[in-house]
Design a protein around this motif. Structure first.
Motif, PDB file in Angstrom:
ATOM      1  N   GLU A 152       0.828  -1.213   0.000  1.00  0.00           N
ATOM      2  CA  GLU A 152       0.000   0.000   0.000  1.00  0.00           C
ATOM      3  C   GLU A 152       0.858   1.256   0.000  1.00  0.00           C
ATOM      4  OE1 GLU A 152      -2.433  -0.574   3.417  1.00  0.00           O
ATOM      5  OE2 GLU A 152      -3.763  -1.998   2.407  1.00  0.00           O
ATOM      6  N   GLN A 153       1.971   1.242   0.740  1.00  0.00           N
ATOM      7  CA  GLN A 153       2.871   2.397   0.759  1.00  0.00           C
ATOM      8  C   GLN A 153       3.505   2.610  -0.614  1.00  0.00           C
ATOM      9  OE1 GLN A 153       3.408   4.592   3.323  1.00  0.00           O
ATOM     10  NE2 GLN A 153       4.532   5.766   1.801  1.00  0.00           N
ATOM     11  N   ALA A 154       3.871   1.528  -1.281  1.00  0.00           N
ATOM     12  CA  ALA A 154       4.461   1.644  -2.618  1.00  0.00           C
ATOM     13  C   ALA A 154       3.452   2.235  -3.599  1.00  0.00           C
ATOM     14  CB  ALA A 154       4.940   0.280  -3.096  1.00  0.00           C
ATOM     15  N   ALA A 155       2.207   1.821  -3.513  1.00  0.00           N
ATOM     16  CA  ALA A 155       1.178   2.382  -4.401  1.00  0.00           C
ATOM     17  C   ALA A 155       0.983   3.865  -4.123  1.00  0.00           C
ATOM     18  CB  ALA A 155      -0.132   1.629  -4.218  1.00  0.00           C
ATOM     19  N   SER A 156       0.997   4.237  -2.868  1.00  0.00           N
ATOM     20  CA  SER A 156       0.857   5.646  -2.511  1.00  0.00           C
ATOM     21  C   SER A 156       2.049   6.461  -3.010  1.00  0.00           C
ATOM     22  CB  SER A 156       0.731   5.777  -0.995  1.00  0.00           C
ATOM     23  OG  SER A 156       0.763   7.119  -0.604  1.00  0.00           O
ATOM     24  N   ASP A 157       3.248   5.907  -2.875  1.00  0.00           N
ATOM     25  CA  ASP A 157       4.446   6.610  -3.336  1.00  0.00           C
ATOM     26  C   ASP A 157       4.457   6.787  -4.840  1.00  0.00           C
ATOM     27  OD1 ASP A 157       5.302   6.785  -0.743  1.00  0.00           O
ATOM     28  OD2 ASP A 157       6.765   5.160  -0.884  1.00  0.00           O
ATOM     29  N   ARG A 158       3.967   5.776  -5.572  1.00  0.00           N
ATOM     30  CA  ARG A 158       3.945   5.893  -7.027  1.00  0.00           C
ATOM     31  C   ARG A 158       3.066   7.041  -7.486  1.00  0.00           C
ATOM     32  NH1 ARG A 158       4.332   0.244  -6.843  1.00  0.00           N
ATOM     33  NH2 ARG A 158       2.073  -0.010  -6.812  1.00  0.00           N
ATOM     34  N   SER A 159       1.977   7.281  -6.780  1.00  0.00           N
ATOM     35  CA  SER A 159       1.116   8.393  -7.188  1.00  0.00           C
ATOM     36  C   SER A 159       1.623   9.723  -6.632  1.00  0.00           C
ATOM     37  CB  SER A 159      -0.320   8.141  -6.736  1.00  0.00           C
ATOM     38  OG  SER A 159      -0.388   8.092  -5.329  1.00  0.00           O
ATOM     39  N   SER A 160       2.232   9.701  -5.456  1.00  0.00           N
ATOM     40  CA  SER A 160       2.708  10.946  -4.848  1.00  0.00           C
ATOM     41  C   SER A 160       3.949  11.493  -5.535  1.00  0.00           C
ATOM     42  CB  SER A 160       3.030  10.722  -3.376  1.00  0.00           C
ATOM     43  OG  SER A 160       1.881  10.364  -2.669  1.00  0.00           O
ATOM     44  N   TYR A 161       4.788  10.607  -6.048  1.00  0.00           N
ATOM     45  CA  TYR A 161       6.051  11.036  -6.625  1.00  0.00           C
ATOM     46  C   TYR A 161       6.079  10.842  -8.135  1.00  0.00           C
ATOM     47  CZ  TYR A 161       7.455  11.061  -1.777  1.00  0.00           C
ATOM     48  OH  TYR A 161       7.532  11.317  -0.437  1.00  0.00           O
ATOM     49  N   SER A 162       4.934  10.992  -8.787  1.00  0.00           N
ATOM     50  CA  SER A 162       4.894  10.890 -10.239  1.00  0.00           C
ATOM     51  C   SER A 162       5.510  12.146 -10.841  1.00  0.00           C
ATOM     52  CB  SER A 162       3.454  10.719 -10.721  1.00  0.00           C
ATOM     53  OG  SER A 162       2.728  11.899 -10.459  1.00  0.00           O
ATOM     54  N   ALA A 163       5.747  12.117 -12.141  1.00  0.00           N
ATOM     55  CA  ALA A 163       6.349  13.266 -12.814  1.00  0.00           C
ATOM     56  C   ALA A 163       5.450  14.494 -12.700  1.00  0.00           C
ATOM     57  CB  ALA A 163       6.618  12.938 -14.279  1.00  0.00           C
ATOM     58  N   ASN A 164       4.148  14.295 -12.857  1.00  0.00           N
ATOM     59  CA  ASN A 164       3.233  15.436 -12.773  1.00  0.00           C
ATOM     60  C   ASN A 164       3.219  16.021 -11.370  1.00  0.00           C
ATOM     61  OD1 ASN A 164       2.511  15.360 -15.411  1.00  0.00           O
ATOM     62  ND2 ASN A 164       0.685  14.119 -15.074  1.00  0.00           N
ATOM     63  N   ALA A 165       3.266  15.180 -10.362  1.00  0.00           N
ATOM     64  CA  ALA A 165       3.249  15.680  -8.992  1.00  0.00           C
ATOM     65  C   ALA A 165       4.548  16.411  -8.664  1.00  0.00           C
ATOM     66  CB  ALA A 165       3.041  14.524  -8.013  1.00  0.00           C
ATOM     67  N   MET A 166       5.666  15.924  -9.192  1.00  0.00           N
ATOM     68  CA  MET A 166       6.954  16.544  -8.885  1.00  0.00           C
ATOM     69  C   MET A 166       7.130  17.870  -9.603  1.00  0.00           C
ATOM     70  SD  MET A 166       8.880  14.788  -6.777  1.00  0.00           S
ATOM     71  CE  MET A 166       7.430  14.834  -5.785  1.00  0.00           C
ATOM     72  N   HIS A 167       6.678  17.955 -10.846  1.00  0.00           N
ATOM     73  CA  HIS A 167       6.889  19.169 -11.633  1.00  0.00           C
ATOM     74  C   HIS A 167       5.681  20.091 -11.614  1.00  0.00           C
ATOM     75  CE1 HIS A 167      10.655  17.587 -12.992  1.00  0.00           C
ATOM     76  NE2 HIS A 167      10.060  16.477 -13.383  1.00  0.00           N
ATOM     77  N   ASN A 168       4.608  19.641 -10.994  1.00  0.00           N
ATOM     78  CA  ASN A 168       3.395  20.432 -10.840  1.00  0.00           C
ATOM     79  C   ASN A 168       2.913  20.982 -12.173  1.00  0.00           C
ATOM     80  OD1 ASN A 168       1.264  21.482  -9.473  1.00  0.00           O
ATOM     81  ND2 ASN A 168       2.340  23.321  -8.792  1.00  0.00           N
ATOM     82  N   SER A 169       2.901  20.128 -13.172  1.00  0.00           N
ATOM     83  CA  SER A 169       2.404  20.542 -14.479  1.00  0.00           C
ATOM     84  C   SER A 169       1.708  19.362 -15.129  1.00  0.00           C
ATOM     85  CB  SER A 169       3.552  21.013 -15.374  1.00  0.00           C
ATOM     86  OG  SER A 169       4.416  19.941 -15.649  1.00  0.00           O
TER      87      SER A 169
END
Length: 70
Positions: free
Chosen positions: A44-61
């Motif tokens: 569950e933590q890995a699934a959460s991390d995959r969505s939290s640290y995606s390219a869109n989330a990191m670059h906010n675009s």
């Protein structure tokens, strides 16, 4: 030709060793559910991390560059 025989022999022994290791484990059940709960929490933590640290989330675009972020 001798080298090919040695290579195939070593490869065959490695395959037999891996089969033996897998079969040796058997279908043992866990005595407690602690290991299963740890694995579930990590999954569950890995699934959460995959969505939290995606390219869109990191670059906010967005992928299209129009500035829209949902």
């Amino acid at each position: 030709m001798f080298e090919l025989g040695v290579f195939l022999g070593v490869t065959g022994l490695a395959a037999l060793w891996m089969i033996w290791v897998v079969l040796r484990r058997g279908n043992r059940r866990t005595e407690t559910a602690e290991g299963l709960l740890i694995e579930q929490a990590r999954r569950e933590q890995a699934a959460s991390d995959r969505s939290s640290y995606s390219a869109n989330a990191m670059h906010n675009s967005s992928a299209y560059g129009n500035g829209y972020t949902p």
